[in-house]
Design a protein around this motif. Structure first.
Motif, mmCIF file in Angstrom:
data_model
loop_
_atom_site.group_PDB
_atom_site.id
_atom_site.type_symbol
_atom_site.label_atom_id
_atom_site.label_comp_id
_atom_site.label_asym_id
_atom_site.label_seq_id
_atom_site.Cartn_x
_atom_site.Cartn_y
_atom_site.Cartn_z
ATOM 1 N N ASN A 1 0.867 -1.174 0.000
ATOM 2 C CA ASN A 1 0.000 0.000 0.000
ATOM 3 C C ASN A 1 0.911 1.233 0.000
ATOM 4 N N SER B 1 0.404 4.246 -0.119
ATOM 5 C CA SER B 1 0.041 5.409 0.689
ATOM 6 C C SER B 1 0.516 5.263 2.125
ATOM 7 N N GLN B 2 1.001 4.066 2.475
ATOM 8 C CA GLN B 2 1.537 3.876 3.822
ATOM 9 C C GLN B 2 3.055 3.986 3.844
HETATM 10 C C1 LIG Z 1 -3.847 2.093 2.201
HETATM 11 O O1 LIG Z 1 -3.579 2.828 3.362
HETATM 12 C C2 LIG Z 1 -4.413 3.944 3.547
HETATM 13 C C3 LIG Z 1 -3.914 4.722 4.755
HETATM 14 O O2 LIG Z 1 -3.684 3.899 5.859
HETATM 15 C C4 LIG Z 1 -5.870 3.434 3.717
HETATM 16 O O3 LIG Z 1 -6.727 4.540 3.881
HETATM 17 C C5 LIG Z 1 -6.256 2.672 2.466
HETATM 18 O O4 LIG Z 1 -7.524 2.134 2.613
HETATM 19 C C6 LIG Z 1 -5.249 1.563 2.175
HETATM 20 N N1 LIG Z 1 -5.552 0.950 0.897
HETATM 21 C C7 LIG Z 1 -5.597 -0.351 0.717
HETATM 22 C C8 LIG Z 1 -5.866 -0.810 -0.678
HETATM 23 O O5 LIG Z 1 -5.411 -1.128 1.618
#
Ligand SMILES: *[C@@H]1O[C@H](CO)[C@@H](O)[C@H](O)[C@H]1NC(C)=O
Length: 145
Positions: A31, A33-34
């Protein structure tokens, strides 16, 4: 008697469990975004982390590398085993070994180092150095600088 036979297996299983635990420290799914924000300047280039997810700076020559959570070597380098037995460790080495002569007349310990110096020079808007030849810069003529 049975115990002596079992010991090696018990140890193997422990080692195995350790490996699995380590692998679990990677996210099941990457992920982005993490991930921490991507690094700005990486002298040894960028690389995916050991989980193959986040973009990180590649480790430099001589830096320890490998394993779960370990550093990933930068451009043109590979993680190589150095030393013997208990002293063995994995370090980043330049795939193209040997010193090179740069267009600035300086001898660089490796082409990887020259590239790294260029990456730093770029952040200072300095002109890049190119590889003139493999091996040391010959003190051509009398001009020894
Ligand atoms: C990825 O991480 C973000 C922030 O923690 C979260 O909001 C999002 O749902 C995650 N996406 C997936 C595909 O797990």
């Amino acid at each position: 008697m049975k115990l002596t036979y079992c010991m090696p297996f018990a140890l193997l299983t422990l080692a195995h469990a350790g490996l699995l635990l380590k692998r679990d420290s990677c996210q099941r799914q990457c992920n982005l975004s993490q991930c921490p924000s991507a690094p700005q300047a990486c002298y040894y280039g960028r690389a995916k982390d050991s989980c193959g997810c986040c973009v990180v700076c590649g480790a430099s020559e001589g830096e320890k590398c490998g394993g779960a959570g370990g550093a990933v070597c930068g451009d043109g380098m590979r993680c190589e085993r150095r030393g013997v037995e208990e002293k063995a460790r994995f370090v980043c080495v330049c795939q193209s070994n040997g010193v090179v002569c740069g267009s600035d007349g300086r001898t660089y310990p490796s082409v990887c180092r020259l590239r790294a110096e260029n990456a730093r020079a770029k952040t200072e808007n300095a002109a890049p150095v190119t590889v003139l030849q493999r091996g040391e810069c010959h003190a051509s003529g009398e001009g020894k600088t």
